[in-house]
Design an enzyme around this catalytic site. Sequence first.
Site, PDB file in Angstrom:
ATOM      1  N   CYS A 110       0.860  -1.177   0.000  1.00 30.20           N
ATOM      2  CA  CYS A 110       0.000   0.000   0.000  1.00 30.20           C
ATOM      3  C   CYS A 110       0.895   1.226   0.000  1.00 30.20           C
ATOM      4  CB  CYS A 110      -0.873  -0.023   1.250  1.00 30.20           C
ATOM      5  SG  CYS A 110      -1.938   1.403   1.399  1.00 30.20           S
ATOM      6  N   HIS A 153      -9.104  -3.875  -1.998  1.00 30.94           N
ATOM      7  CA  HIS A 153      -8.142  -3.112  -1.202  1.00 30.94           C
ATOM      8  C   HIS A 153      -8.534  -1.615  -1.179  1.00 30.94           C
ATOM      9  CE1 HIS A 153      -3.764  -2.202  -0.036  1.00 30.94           C
ATOM     10  NE2 HIS A 153      -4.262  -1.009  -0.333  1.00 30.94           N
ATOM     11  N   GLU A 154      -8.875  -1.092  -2.349  1.00 35.02           N
ATOM     12  CA  GLU A 154      -9.197   0.348  -2.429  1.00 35.02           C
ATOM     13  C   GLU A 154     -10.531   0.665  -1.765  1.00 35.02           C
ATOM     14  OE1 GLU A 154      -6.790   2.142  -3.024  1.00 35.02           O
ATOM     15  OE2 GLU A 154      -5.549   0.651  -4.047  1.00 35.02           O
ATOM     16  N   HIS A 157     -10.209   1.121   1.871  1.00 37.23           N
ATOM     17  CA  HIS A 157      -9.696   2.431   2.301  1.00 37.23           C
ATOM     18  C   HIS A 157     -10.836   3.407   2.604  1.00 37.23           C
ATOM     19  CE1 HIS A 157      -5.358   2.420   2.108  1.00 37.23           C
ATOM     20  NE2 HIS A 157      -5.327   1.900   0.905  1.00 37.23           N
TER      21      HIS A 157
HETATM   22 ZN    ZN Z   1      -3.697   0.983   0.026  1.00 36.71          ZN
END
Ligand code: ZN
Length: 182
Positions: A110, A153-154, A157
């Site tokens: 990341c 993953h995004e 966030h």
């Molecule tokens: Zn990330």
Amino acid sequence: MFTKLNVLDEKDKRLRQKCKEVSLPLSDEDKKTIKHIIKHLTYSQIPEYEEKYNLRPGMGLAFPQLGKLKRIIVIVYEYEEGQFQNYVIVNPKIVSYSEEKVALETGEGCLSVNREVEGHVPRYARITIEGFDEDGNKVKVRAREELAVAFQHEVDHLDGILFFDRINKKRPFYNENEIRLI
Ligand code: ZN
């Protein structure tokens, strides 16, 4: 002219907040930010520019990583060497996913995490994600494997979740019988 993005580090509390839905159409500032992210991520994956601008390679970024608590994600996916496909999704929602799970064999990285974190991150092998593009058009993307992992993953966030939150602390590595490693 190219300037590097200023990406927040994991210690920054803004990365732990839940981001707000964005109203459309996007502001000119948000559109500008999206263009900047695309350029940064693309350059970071081209060795010549990666070196020239001292960039860390990355294929995805979410707005909160820039301190903007808005539900916008950007992925620049190298589907073939030197060939990139950009995905911009505003207010993304994962609307369906496979039963099968996968994990990146070498673990995830990341741009906000500036250290090695060991361990497998279980993710759905295939997902369908819906939202809007930067012009406000509805989009629907079906993704699998590495690209599906990047979307998950995004989207995490946007909810204040970092990839290592999903690593099993007691037993961080899976074997092939438990999860397909890619
Ligand atoms: Zn990330």
